[in-house]
Each structure stands twice: as structure tokens, then as C-alpha cells.
Write a protein that holds these residues in place. Structure first.
Motif, PDB file in Angstrom:
ATOM      1  N   GLY A 146       0.841  -1.195   0.000  1.00  0.00           N
ATOM      2  CA  GLY A 146       0.000   0.000   0.000  1.00  0.00           C
ATOM      3  C   GLY A 146       0.869   1.235   0.000  1.00  0.00           C
ATOM      4  O   GLY A 146       1.995   1.210   0.501  1.00  0.00           O
ATOM      5  N   THR A 147       0.353   2.314  -0.578  1.00  0.00           N
ATOM      6  CA  THR A 147       1.113   3.567  -0.641  1.00  0.00           C
ATOM      7  C   THR A 147       0.376   4.680   0.100  1.00  0.00           C
ATOM      8  O   THR A 147      -0.792   4.525   0.466  1.00  0.00           O
ATOM      9  N   ASN A 148       1.075   5.803   0.271  1.00  0.00           N
ATOM     10  CA  ASN A 148       0.413   6.981   0.838  1.00  0.00           C
ATOM     11  C   ASN A 148      -0.192   7.845  -0.275  1.00  0.00           C
ATOM     12  O   ASN A 148      -0.590   8.975  -0.023  1.00  0.00           O
ATOM     13  N   ASN A 149      -0.246   7.305  -1.476  1.00  0.00           N
ATOM     14  CA  ASN A 149      -0.876   7.958  -2.617  1.00  0.00           C
ATOM     15  C   ASN A 149      -0.238   9.309  -2.961  1.00  0.00           C
ATOM     16  O   ASN A 149      -0.891  10.177  -3.533  1.00  0.00           O
ATOM     17  N   GLY A 150       1.002   9.497  -2.562  1.00  0.00           N
ATOM     18  CA  GLY A 150       1.750  10.649  -3.047  1.00  0.00           C
ATOM     19  C   GLY A 150       1.869  11.836  -2.116  1.00  0.00           C
ATOM     20  O   GLY A 150       2.550  12.808  -2.435  1.00  0.00           O
ATOM     21  N   HIS A 151       1.219  11.782  -0.976  1.00  0.00           N
ATOM     22  CA  HIS A 151       1.394  12.859   0.007  1.00  0.00           C
ATOM     23  C   HIS A 151       1.022  12.324   1.378  1.00  0.00           C
ATOM     24  O   HIS A 151       0.431  11.252   1.483  1.00  0.00           O
ATOM     25  N   ASN A 152       1.374  13.077   2.396  1.00  0.00           N
ATOM     26  CA  ASN A 152       1.104  12.625   3.765  1.00  0.00           C
ATOM     27  C   ASN A 152      -0.097  13.366   4.360  1.00  0.00           C
ATOM     28  O   ASN A 152      -0.228  14.573   4.192  1.00  0.00           O
ATOM     29  N   GLY A 153      -0.932  12.656   5.066  1.00  0.00           N
ATOM     30  CA  GLY A 153      -2.018  13.287   5.812  1.00  0.00           C
ATOM     31  C   GLY A 153      -3.295  13.426   5.007  1.00  0.00           C
ATOM     32  O   GLY A 153      -3.370  13.060   3.835  1.00  0.00           O
ATOM     33  N   THR A 154      -4.333  13.938   5.626  1.00  0.00           N
ATOM     34  CA  THR A 154      -5.676  13.948   5.033  1.00  0.00           C
ATOM     35  C   THR A 154      -5.975  15.205   4.221  1.00  0.00           C
ATOM     36  O   THR A 154      -6.961  15.247   3.496  1.00  0.00           O
ATOM     37  N   SER A 155      -5.152  16.230   4.345  1.00  0.00           N
ATOM     38  CA  SER A 155      -5.428  17.476   3.631  1.00  0.00           C
ATOM     39  C   SER A 155      -5.058  17.351   2.160  1.00  0.00           C
ATOM     40  O   SER A 155      -4.136  16.616   1.787  1.00  0.00           O
ATOM     41  N   GLY A 156      -5.775  18.119   1.302  1.00  0.00           N
ATOM     42  CA  GLY A 156      -5.447  18.156  -0.122  1.00  0.00           C
ATOM     43  C   GLY A 156      -4.421  19.226  -0.452  1.00  0.00           C
ATOM     44  O   GLY A 156      -4.043  19.392  -1.620  1.00  0.00           O
ATOM     45  N   GLU A 157      -3.940  19.933   0.541  1.00  0.00           N
ATOM     46  CA  GLU A 157      -3.048  21.062   0.281  1.00  0.00           C
ATOM     47  C   GLU A 157      -1.777  20.703  -0.511  1.00  0.00           C
ATOM     48  O   GLU A 157      -1.330  21.502  -1.340  1.00  0.00           O
ATOM     49  N   PRO A 158      -1.192  19.517  -0.294  1.00  0.00           N
ATOM     50  CA  PRO A 158       0.008  19.188  -1.079  1.00  0.00           C
ATOM     51  C   PRO A 158      -0.236  19.168  -2.589  1.00  0.00           C
ATOM     52  O   PRO A 158       0.705  19.234  -3.377  1.00  0.00           O
ATOM     53  N   LEU A 159      -1.502  19.083  -3.028  1.00  0.00           N
ATOM     54  CA  LEU A 159      -1.801  19.042  -4.461  1.00  0.00           C
ATOM     55  C   LEU A 159      -1.657  20.420  -5.100  1.00  0.00           C
ATOM     56  O   LEU A 159      -1.608  20.545  -6.335  1.00  0.00           O
ATOM     57  N   TYR A 160      -1.594  21.452  -4.263  1.00  0.00           N
ATOM     58  CA  TYR A 160      -1.578  22.838  -4.743  1.00  0.00           C
ATOM     59  C   TYR A 160      -0.394  23.092  -5.672  1.00  0.00           C
ATOM     60  O   TYR A 160       0.762  22.822  -5.308  1.00  0.00           O
ATOM     61  N   ASN A 161      -0.689  23.602  -6.860  1.00  0.00           N
ATOM     62  CA  ASN A 161       0.350  23.965  -7.833  1.00  0.00           C
ATOM     63  C   ASN A 161       1.294  22.820  -8.161  1.00  0.00           C
ATOM     64  O   ASN A 161       2.454  23.055  -8.489  1.00  0.00           O
ATOM     65  N   ASN A 162       0.819  21.604  -8.089  1.00  0.00           N
ATOM     66  CA  ASN A 162       1.705  20.482  -8.408  1.00  0.00           C
ATOM     67  C   ASN A 162       0.921  19.376  -9.118  1.00  0.00           C
ATOM     68  O   ASN A 162       0.354  18.480  -8.494  1.00  0.00           O
ATOM     69  N   ALA A 163       0.879  19.494 -10.437  1.00  0.00           N
ATOM     70  CA  ALA A 163       0.100  18.536 -11.227  1.00  0.00           C
ATOM     71  C   ALA A 163       0.641  17.114 -11.091  1.00  0.00           C
ATOM     72  O   ALA A 163      -0.087  16.148 -11.323  1.00  0.00           O
TER      73      ALA A 163
END
Ligand SMILES: *[C@@H]1O[C@H](CO)[C@@H](O)[C@H](O)[C@H]1NC(C)=O
Ligand SMILES: *[C@@H]1O[C@H](CO)[C@@H](O)[C@H](O)[C@H]1NC(C)=O
Ligand SMILES: *[C@@H]1O[C@H](CO)[C@@H](O)[C@H](O)[C@H]1NC(C)=O
Ligand SMILES: *[C@@H]1O[C@H](CO)[C@@H](O)[C@H](O)[C@H]1NC(C)=O
Ligand SMILES: *[C@@H]1O[C@H](CO)[C@@H](O)[C@H](O)[C@H]1NC(C)=O
Ligand SMILES: *[C@@H]1O[C@H](CO)[C@@H](O)[C@H](O)[C@H]1NC(C)=O
Ligand SMILES: *[C@@H]1O[C@H](CO)[C@@H](O)[C@H](O)[C@H]1NC(C)=O
Ligand SMILES: *[C@@H]1O[C@H](CO)[C@@H](O)[C@H](O)[C@H]1NC(C)=O
Ligand SMILES: *[C@@H]1O[C@H](CO)[C@@H](O)[C@H](O)[C@H]1NC(C)=O
Ligand SMILES: *[C@@H]1O[C@H](CO)[C@@H](O)[C@H](O)[C@H]1NC(C)=O
Ligand SMILES: *[C@@H]1O[C@H](CO)[C@@H](O)[C@H](O)[C@H]1NC(C)=O
Length: 542
Positions: A146-163
Motif C-alpha cells: 500500500g502507498t500513501n498515494n503521493g502525500h502525507n495526511g488527510t489534507s489536499g493542500e500538497p496538491l496545490y500547484n503540483n500537477a
């Protein structure tokens, strides 16, 4: 250098002769080697593994019964410990997907390996390795990753400005993690897996359909529960409830006790549609609920009735969502889930995943406000479709060749409407021009009555979908083993038997069981017999 360990491979071919019948079936790859062989082979794995674009952090033996501490797991994942119930080799690594994106992953490799590989999914917008599913499936003999799907934690903030992080989240982490999970499995045991599975719910259900649509060659069997498909439209829909309810001081807001009144009224109008009044709607699509009768009249008591504005809120909440042009964005919340929904979607605050998805993935605008969500946003989200996350392709021709798909959805789901699942099934049926009988060959969908989001609820919700939702490993009552039985023995499930325990406590005994029907059929009471028994019900056409 690839790991090659003939001695270990030889040990693994020893069959496990004394498997207890209550445990999942073990096949020829199990080992009765001493814990120490396994332990030392595991400990040295990290230094032997070579993973493309990967850094292996560690490999460690974890003995059955260990309450594993997870200090690196982000606090918002709310999983600081995991009880491990099988002897496993735990491998932790990081994979770079681009210059500025990547994911963490773990592979758990049980000593009692059945030769089966399994990928686990994620939930919501997280960022959290699904340790519960790693523990559950390794205890059943799968080598699991299993993976962390590319970021840590429950917030979507890491997706900001990073396609790229968005792409990891939409498909790449689950795909790449699967390829690497299989490699680690092979390197560790010295032989490839025999069969490969995917197992997930919610966002995990969406990831299962992503695989079915785009990389079905990776999986012989896919279990996809309560899938968050039509993902952009789903997030628009989840965010739309705040518009309908307003905050909890608004005159449009309906309180938790009032939703309980609405629920009782739903049951009054619809519980008997399945032939038996037990507080469970076997098949919510039959229910055309009208809340008008709850509206207060001159003399009625305001704690037992609703204002005209509140009645309108109830109608809006239980109606499909359309854009201003009249296109369907997402089907209605199915009636029956009112009490569960009252504290989540209907709680009078913006739905956090909607805010995060629109802000950080759709618009790259941290100031976007969920209070103003409107039809333009619905259309923008669906059109921009960040990372291709929509997951709505109707052509499953490749999956038809490669995989078996078990799709299920709780009919009391208060987060992702179960009305969207038959809509996808019909979309596939129409796109492929197949009858339900033809779809049955590789794709089966089950509505699981009285069941909330991935579990819980008033009905017979225990179908083996999680480690705390297990009655037995009998494939008839366990969806994880049902997909195995279908893939490996050709026994395709006609029903999924679910169990309701007294007070949801297994030690208190079974309250009732129901054999949940394969779509398009649904359960109907036969008119006589103990309604707690499976045989008092039958699957009928809608
Ligand atoms: C392996 O599986 C067998 C049969 O299910 C069980 O009795 C045994 O405890 C398991 N061993 C380990 C190390 O998990
Ligand atoms: C397994 O190995 C670890 C070190 O890698 C050691 O601390 C532990 O005692 C060993 N357990 C068994 C059962 O041999
Ligand atoms: C694991 O340890 C933590 C911390 O001591 C404890 O809160 C938790 O209940 C334990 N879990 C189990 C299953 O023993
Ligand atoms: C996520 O957490 C893990 C474990 O602490 C860490 O190795 C990794 O760098 C973190 N990833 C991101 C993107 O912050
Ligand atoms: C944990 O996740 C939260 C929410 O996603 C994030 O704000 C925080 O930075 C993360 N913490 C670490 C140590 O990565
Ligand atoms: C968000 O920003 C990233 C980085 O600039 C860009 O690649 C991506 O296309 C943007 N997304 C949208 C929907 O504009
Ligand atoms: C109403 O919402 C506010 C802010 O979200 C919260 O603090 C308060 O407890 C809520 N009141 C009730 C009655 O639920
Ligand atoms: C309204 O009903 C509630 C609960 O049944 C009761 O406590 C209250 O006294 C009633 N109020 C009036 C004005 O009848
Ligand atoms: C939706 O809101 C945005 C600003 O938040 C506005 O520009 C747009 O015109 C609105 N669309 C509709 C259909 O009202
Ligand atoms: C999503 O919503 C748009 C309108 O915003 C609609 O045109 C489209 O058909 C919807 N897609 C799905 C899969 O329902
Ligand atoms: C079940 O739960 C209810 C409410 O919490 C309690 O009153 C009842 O005694 C419980 N039943 C059993 C058999 O424990």
C-alpha cells in the motif's frame, strides 16, 4: 542486483498441511520454516532490494501479535498503532515519480504466504497508507502493499500547484506501487505471485475502477467498494449540501433530531416496499419519498415538524444535483441515510474534501470559497478533471479479458450515494453493448442494504470488507475470499451474505443475516417466515 535466494524458495514450496478450516485456504506456497529463517531473510532484504527510483528505508520482521507502533504515520491519519496478527516481513520505501513528486509505500510479506499478491487503496483525499487492510489481508495469506498515494495526511493542500502530485493521487501511485509491490514479493519469496488482487473502498473503490479502466492487466481480481467514481462531480455534490442547509443558525438548517424525524417518515413511506418493516430499505431506488407531510401546520409542535424552508432543504438534499443547464451532475443521496448524513454532509459546514479539491487541484487558488460553490464550479471541475481522476470510462473491454470485478455499495451510504453505482454499471452496460448476463462473466455489482460508507449501518453490513467486518473466511460471507474463489475456482458469487450482530458485537451473537442480491435484482420478503433468516427473502427483478 536482483534478489535470488534458492534455499528460501525451496522452503516456501513446503505445503502447510494443517490449515485450520476457519482460516482462509492456504495453498502450496506456505512455509513451516522456523521464525528465525524468515526473520533473517527479512532483515537482510532491504540491503538486497533494488527498486527503480526507489530508496528502501528498512525491512523488519514483525511477529504475530505485535501492536506495531507507526510514529511516521501522519497524525491526521489517526493510526498511530496497528495490531499485526500474522508473522510478516515489513518493508518500507520511497519511490520518486518525477523530480518533485513521489510516494511512500510498504509491503507486508507474510510467512504463511498463499502465493497471492494484493494492492490496498486509500480513502478521501488522503495521504495515508491503509494499514488496516495490510494487516487484514496479510493475516489471510496475501503478500500486500500500500502507498500513501503521493502525500502525507488527510489534507489536499500538497496538491496545490503540483500537477504531478495530483497525478500520483489520481492513478500513478496505485499503479506504480502495484508494479513495485509485485517485484518486492518476487524478490523476497524467490518466485512470482500466482494471482494478483486489488482491494479497496471509497477512494479505494475509485482506485479499483481506475485499474479496471486503465491497467486491468495488473489484477486478476478487483474488489471495489463504494467507489468515489465521477470523482469531480462527487466532490461538487458533497459540497452542494452546505448551500442547501446553510450554517446551523440558518433557517434552512435541519437539526440532527429533525433528521431523525425525517428518517422515521422515510421508513413510514418506504420500509414496506421490500415487503417487511424492519427499518431497512432493501432497495432505495424504489422509494420516492415526499417530506411535505412533515411541514408544521398552525397547531403543530415545532419539535415534531419542519418549517416550509426546512421541508425544502429535505427535498433538495434527497434530489439529484443538476447544473444550471439542466445536466445531471450527480444522483440523489439515497433515502435511508438521513441520520448518518446529518452529522457529515448535512452538518452545516463546508465539506472539507470539496474545498480542498477545488482549491488545490481544480483552481490552484487558495482563496476559493466553498460558500460560493455554483454551477460554474461543477462544470469546471468536470471539464478540467485534474489528473484524469473522474474514473468514469464505460469501456471495460480490457478488464473483460484480464480481470474479475466485484463492485459493492452500501445502500445507507451517507458520504458517497449508492445511487451512483448502478448508474456506472448501466454506463458500462450501454457503452459495451452487453446484457447483464454477459457482464456477469467479469463484472458483478451488489447493493448491500442497510450499510453505511464502507461498513456499519442498520443492516447486515458484515461482508468481510475490513478487518473489523469479518464473520468468516467462507467466500459466501467474505468478499475478499469471494473474489479469490471467483478468480481461482470460477465460483462467481450470486449473492453476498451479510451479518448483523446484536449491538454490532460479535460475542453477543447474530441478530440476522441477509443474502445481498446481485444487481439488477434486489431482496424482497417472501411474505412469511422469520425475516432474520436468509431464506425468508428472495432476489427479485427491479
Ligand atoms: C499459519 O497459518 C496456520 C493455519 O492458518 C496457523 O495455524 C499458523 O499460526 C500460522 N502461522 C503464522 C506464523 O502466522
Ligand atoms: C528477529 O530479528 C530481530 C532483529 O532483526 C530481533 O530483534 C528479533 O529478536 C528476532 N526475532 C526472532 C523471533 O528471531
Ligand atoms: C496498542 O498500543 C497503544 C498504546 O499503548 C494502545 O493505545 C492500543 O490500545 C494498543 N492496541 C492494541 C490492539 O493492543
Ligand atoms: C511522508 O512521511 C514519510 C514518513 O515520515 C516521509 O518519509 C516522507 O518524506 C513524507 N513525504 C512527504 C511528501 O512529505
Ligand atoms: C500531516 O498532515 C497534515 C495535513 O495533511 C499536514 O498539514 C502536516 O504538515 C503533515 N505533517 C507532517 C509531519 O508531514
Ligand atoms: C496548477 O498548477 C500547476 C503548477 O503550476 C500546473 O501544472 C497545473 O496545470 C495547474 N492546474 C490547473 C488546473 O490550472
Ligand atoms: C453550530 O456550529 C458552530 C460552528 O461550527 C458550533 O461551534 C456549534 O457547536 C454548533 N451548534 C450546534 C447546536 O450544533
Ligand atoms: C412539544 O413536544 C415536546 C416533545 O414531545 C414537548 O417536550 C413539548 O412540551 C411540546 N411543546 C408544546 C408547546 O406542546
Ligand atoms: C459562480 O461564482 C463565480 C465566482 O465565485 C462567478 O464568477 C460565476 O459567475 C458564478 N456562476 C454562476 C453560474 O452563478
Ligand atoms: C459531471 O457533471 C457535468 C456537469 O457539470 C456533466 O456534464 C457530466 O455529464 C457529469 N459527469 C458524470 C460522469 O456524471
Ligand atoms: C445493546 O445496547 C443497548 C443500548 O446501548 C443496551 O441497552 C442493551 O442492553 C445492549 N444489549 C446487549 C445484549 O448487550
Amino acid at each position: 542486483m536482483k534478489f535470488d535466494h534458492p534455499a528460501w524458495a525451496a522452503l516456501l514450496s513446503t505445503s502447510l498441511a494443517h490449515a485450520s478450516p476457519s482460516k482462509p485456504q492456504q495453498s502450496s506456497c506456505s512455509t513451516d520454516t522456523t521464525p528465525n529463517d524468515f526473520n533473517s531473510t527479512c532483515a537482510s532484504l532491504a540491503s538486497r532490494l533494488e527498486v527503480e527510483n526507489g530508496i528502501v528505508y528498512f525491512s523488519e520482521f514483525v511477529a504475530a501479535g505485535t501492536n506495531l507502533s507507526l510514529p511516521d504515520n501522519n497524525a491526521t491519519c489517526v493510526q498511530p498503532y496497528m495490531l499485526v496478527t500474522a508473522d510478516i516481513c515489513r518493508v518500507s520505501l520511497h519511490i520518486s515519480t518525477t523530480d518533485h513528486s513521489g510516494f511512500n509505500m510498504e509491503a507486508w510479506l507474510p510467512s504463511n504466504w498463499t502465493g497471492r499478491y494484493l494492492s490496498t487503496g486509500n480513502g478521501g483525499l488522503n495521504g495515508c497508507i491503509k494499514y488496516q487492510d495490510l494487516a487484514y489481508t496479510t493475516a489471510a495469506g496475501f503478500a500486500a502493499a500500500g502507498t500513501n498515494n503521493g502525500h502525507n495526511g488527510t489534507s489536499g493542500e500538497p496538491l496545490y500547484n503540483n500537477a504531478d502530485i495530483v497525478e500520483d493521487f489520481a492513478y500513478r501511485a496505485i499503479y506504480t506501487g502495484t508494479v513495485i509491490g509485485k517485484q518486492i514479493t518476487k524478490d523476497f519469496y524467490g518466485k512470482s505471485h500466482d494471482k494478483s488482487y486489488y482491494f479497496g473502498c471509497s477512494t479505494g473503490g475509485r482506485q479499483g475502477f481506475k485499474a479496471a479502466q486503465d491497467f486491468s492487466e495488473e489484477f486478476d481480481g478487483i474488489v471495489a467498494g463504494a467507489p468515489a467514481i465521477s470523482f469531480n462531480n462527487l466532490t461538487s455534490w458533497s459540497g452542494s449540501f452546505f448551500r442547501a442547509t446553510g450554517t446551523n443558525t440558518s433557517d434552512t438548517f435541519v437539526t440532527v433530531p429533525q433528521w431523525a424525524i425525517v428518517h422515521a417518515d422515510v421508513l413510514k413511506q418506504c420500509d414496506l416496499l421490500d415487503g417487511y418493516a424492519d427499518g431497512i430499505l432493501e432497495y432505495p431506488p424504489l422509494c420516492n419519498y415526499d417530506p411535505s407531510g412533515l411541514q408544521c401546520t398552525g397547531s403543530s409542535n415545532a419539535s415534531t415538524c419542519l418549517s416550509a424552508k426546512q421541508v425544502q432543504t429535505v427535498k433538495t438534499v434527497l434530489s439529484p444535483l443538476y447544473n444550471d443547464k439542466g445536466d445531471l451532475v450527480y444522483p440523489r443521496l439515497q433515502p435511508g441515510a438521513e441520520i448518518l448524513a446529518a452529522v457529515i454532509l448535512l452538518g452545516g459546514t463546508p465539506f472539507p474534501y470539496t474545498t480542498d479539491w477545488l482549491r488545490y487541484a481544480v483552481y490552484n487558488d487558495t482563496t476559493w470559497s466553498p460558500a460560493n460553490l455554483n454551477s460554474t464550479d461543477f462544470d469546471n471541475a468536470a471539464r478540467i478533471d485534474p489528473g484524469g481522476i473522474q474514473t468514469w470510462k464505460g469501456d471495460l473491454s480490457e478488464a473483460k479479458k484480464n480481470s474479475k470485478i466485484l463492485h459493492w455499495h452500501g445502500a445507507m451510504d451517507a458520504i458517497i450515494s449508492s445511487a451512483n453505482s448502478p448508474r456506472y454499471y448501466e454506463h458500462v452496460r450501454e457503452t459495451m453493448g452487453l446484457s447483464s448476463d454477459e457482464l456477469d462473466e467479469f463484472y458483478r455489482f451488489f447493493t448491500v442494504s442497510g450499510t453505511g460508507h464502507c461498513g456499519g449501518g442498520d443492516g447486515a453490513h458484515v461482508i468481510g470488507q475490513a478487518s473489523d467486518e469479518v464473520t468468516t473466511y467462507d467466500p459466501k460471507e467474505n468478499i475478499l475470499m469471494a473474489i479469490v474463489d471467483w478468480v481461482e475456482n470460477g465460483n462467481a458469487p450470486e449473492t453476498l451474505i451479510g451479518t448483523k450482530y446484536v449491538n454490532d458485537t460479535q460475542s453477543l451473537g447474530v441478530k440476522f443475516q441477509r443474502a445481498h442480491c446481485k444487481y439488477p435484482k434486489h431482496n424482497q420478503y417472501k411474505g412469511e417466515g422469520d425475516a432474520n433468516l436468509i431464506e425468508s427473502w428472495e432476489c427479485v427483478d427491479a
